[in-house]
Design a protein around this motif. Sequence first.
Motif, PDB file in Angstrom:
ATOM      1  N   LEU A 145      -4.500   9.597  -3.208  1.00 49.43           N
ATOM      2  CA  LEU A 145      -3.488  10.316  -2.442  1.00 49.43           C
ATOM      3  C   LEU A 145      -3.701  11.789  -2.727  1.00 49.43           C
ATOM      4  N   GLN A 192      -9.422   4.663  -4.354  1.00 49.03           N
ATOM      5  CA  GLN A 192      -8.119   4.891  -3.746  1.00 49.03           C
ATOM      6  C   GLN A 192      -7.633   6.266  -4.171  1.00 49.03           C
ATOM      7  N   SER A 215       0.843  -1.194   0.000  1.00 49.11           N
ATOM      8  CA  SER A 215       0.000   0.000   0.000  1.00 49.11           C
ATOM      9  C   SER A 215       0.876   1.240   0.000  1.00 49.11           C
ATOM     10  N   GLN A 260      -1.796   9.937   2.274  1.00 50.40           N
ATOM     11  CA  GLN A 260      -3.118   9.381   2.489  1.00 50.40           C
ATOM     12  C   GLN A 260      -4.057  10.410   3.124  1.00 50.40           C
ATOM     13  N   HIS A 261      -5.334  10.113   3.025  1.00 47.79           N
ATOM     14  CA  HIS A 261      -6.379  10.994   3.541  1.00 47.79           C
ATOM     15  C   HIS A 261      -6.203  11.184   5.056  1.00 47.79           C
ATOM     16  N   PHE A 320       1.278   4.894   1.022  1.00 49.22           N
ATOM     17  CA  PHE A 320       0.753   5.953   1.886  1.00 49.22           C
ATOM     18  C   PHE A 320       1.540   7.248   1.726  1.00 49.22           C
ATOM     19  N   ASP A 380      -9.433   4.596   0.113  1.00 51.47           N
ATOM     20  CA  ASP A 380      -8.380   3.691   0.550  1.00 51.47           C
ATOM     21  C   ASP A 380      -7.064   4.079  -0.117  1.00 51.47           C
ATOM     22  N   LEU A 381      -6.029   3.261   0.140  1.00 51.67           N
ATOM     23  CA  LEU A 381      -4.708   3.548  -0.420  1.00 51.67           C
ATOM     24  C   LEU A 381      -4.492   2.777  -1.720  1.00 51.67           C
TER      25      LEU A 381
END
Length: 763
Positions: free
Chosen positions: A149, A147, A71, A90-91, A73, A123-124
Amino acid sequence: MKKDISAHMGKLAKKKILRLVILFTLLGGNWVKAQHVDTWYTADRAINQAPLPSNGSLELFTPIPTIDGVSVFEWHDFVDFNPLTQIAIQHPNPLNYNQPYPNGFSIGFGTPSFLTPAGSIPDLPTLQMNSVNFNPEILFDGSGSGQALHARSVCREEMTIFIMFRAPGAGTTAETQRLLYGGDIETHHSSTTNLSLGVSNGNRFSIGRTRTLGSDFESGNIDLLGQPAIGVFTRQINGLAAQTERLTTKVNGIPDIDFIRNDVMAQFDTYPFIRLGKHFNSNDPNRNLTGGISEILVADGLLDANSIQRVESYLAIKYGITLNGSASLGSISGNSSYQYLAADGTIIWAIDPTYRFDIAGIGKDRYEDFDAGLPGTTGDLKLRYNLHQRISKSENSEAILTMSTSPNFITDNLDQTRTPINTGGSFSTDHNYLIWGSDRQSIAEINVELPPLLPQITSRIEREWRVQMNNSTGLTPINGVSVRINLSGSTIIDNGDCALHLMIDTDNDGDFTTGPITLIQATSVDAFGNVYFDGVDFVHQNVFTVGFGDIENPTASNPDSLTVCDTAPAPDPLVVDDEDDNCAVDSVTHISDVSDGLSNPETITRTYRVTDTSGNFTDVQQTINVYTSPNAGSDDNLAICEGDSVTAAQLFAALGGTPDAGGTWSPAPAGAGTYTYTVAATAPCATDATATITVTEQQQPDAGSDDNLAICEGDSVTAAQLFAALGGTPDAGEHGPPPPQVQGHIPIPWPQRHPAQQMQLRP
């Protein structure tokens, strides 16, 4: 709100005018603006860890990701190396939305003061190694909440953006297209506008512009077919009328969108936050990006056409994209109008009307930043990219050829054990390229345009490739490469994999019936129909294809020599017991026996011929030494006078037949007896030869004693009368008639007489 916007516009206009006046004055009236690639996300480095070393070094490929499927991030910007800006992360926790980046979405000016995304929390994405032309990509699979970023961008006025991606499209508006870069928000900001670059219905690279007062959407015109693509976007403000902006796109080298947007907020800066993979306000799964992003470069200004062409060329070589300058995609119609450029602007692929399809290449290159030496880096040009592609294949579905700096076709381009391409070191800005394109003819087996000087080549595939090679002065061109060609769809491999050759037309005219042809025999063919060739050296403009024909003679060792007695064995091809061939041995036959004419030994040279299924042959020779069995002659007898001794010579002369000289007698020659003659055998003959002579003695003859005999005048004497007249006791025996005389001495013939005896006749 209109009052706020108008006020902000006035301040912004005054600020820009002042800036332009100062810059124009500093440069003596010449308009020059700094242009840098200020943001660089690339999936082959700095994933979930900061660039190394800590101060950053663009010429080093560090750190390289190694874990497939992890993943993502953090996707670090490889240019600024500033942990406070531009890292795609990431969020955040919704409780922290009002905090500054990277913890939240605080903006710091205008309203609202921070972003509150209305969409579901994404999600990532994941890192996919060895994904696009042996390079990784960041995968947004679109499942669930999608997903994404996000990052805080520093390039928000004029800009040039390059995005390497592959994804199917959806949506027909700025808000519903599948997002690559930028993103729409629910509550628009008072002094900025939103930019969304995405893939819309029909798989088109498209532009969305949203703001407080509305939205605009421009769909691209070219169906990218969901295949890897290079999208280029530019936003121009300077030099245009107030409240206008010019937005353009290119895809895989082809100009696409070009429109001027008129709007009160057209020249406002873009929104501070950008998203990759999903709009900030999206709750619709169909709006989620379903695909991958491999690389993003963002320049803080308008790059000129030549600079754009250099970056496009870099991305095309790295990701196996066939560029074209107009009309349809290069993946469909080939490249009929696009020159590929090295980082220094050198043409590394010149337009070739025949070999224009499925262009790919290996190479190493690095952009040398230009510094104008003006205040505040004004006038500089810093594209900053670098390339080290050591294995490559066109991403076009029709492409069947892969080339590598080593025989390794399993691991990806990031495998550091791969043979490097020499450009003089990591810090060098020299370049070294080997690029190829095909004519995309059939891969069916044909028997035309075969090299007449190589009659063993009986067929070939129709498709051909040309290489173009370019390297900086002083560098050794790329050589010793390995080539893999997928011929599973061709009948040429039905002939067997033993005699496939890479045929290189070294006079470069593309006609295999003329000029010298270099043949490289296939190293192997795998179960999937991939044919491998290793250690291949190309020269600029060489044309090559694949041919079939066994030009290699079979192999065999000379049989062991033989040493035999008396007679050479009959020819036996089985004595050639290690015959081999790259294809198959057809026969081993006896050709000839040639004697040297000597004896003991006689040397015979026996020749066998090993012939393969294509008529190629190799002769091997066996030496046979023939030794003769000894000959002692045959048995016989020899009589000698009583009391005499025999000699070896007399014994040898008494032998029957034709005995070999040089033997030995046993016992030693003497008087009467049995004597054995032995001739020793010479290996491999093992039995000595013998013969015997039996020697016997005879008594001495007795002819009596001399005497006289009287006869009448005129009479003749008879033998009986003469014998009767002898004295003593002579031996009787045969004798001839008396001599024709009537008186005188008459000798008595042996054995009737002793050599000293005679008879005298008197009348």
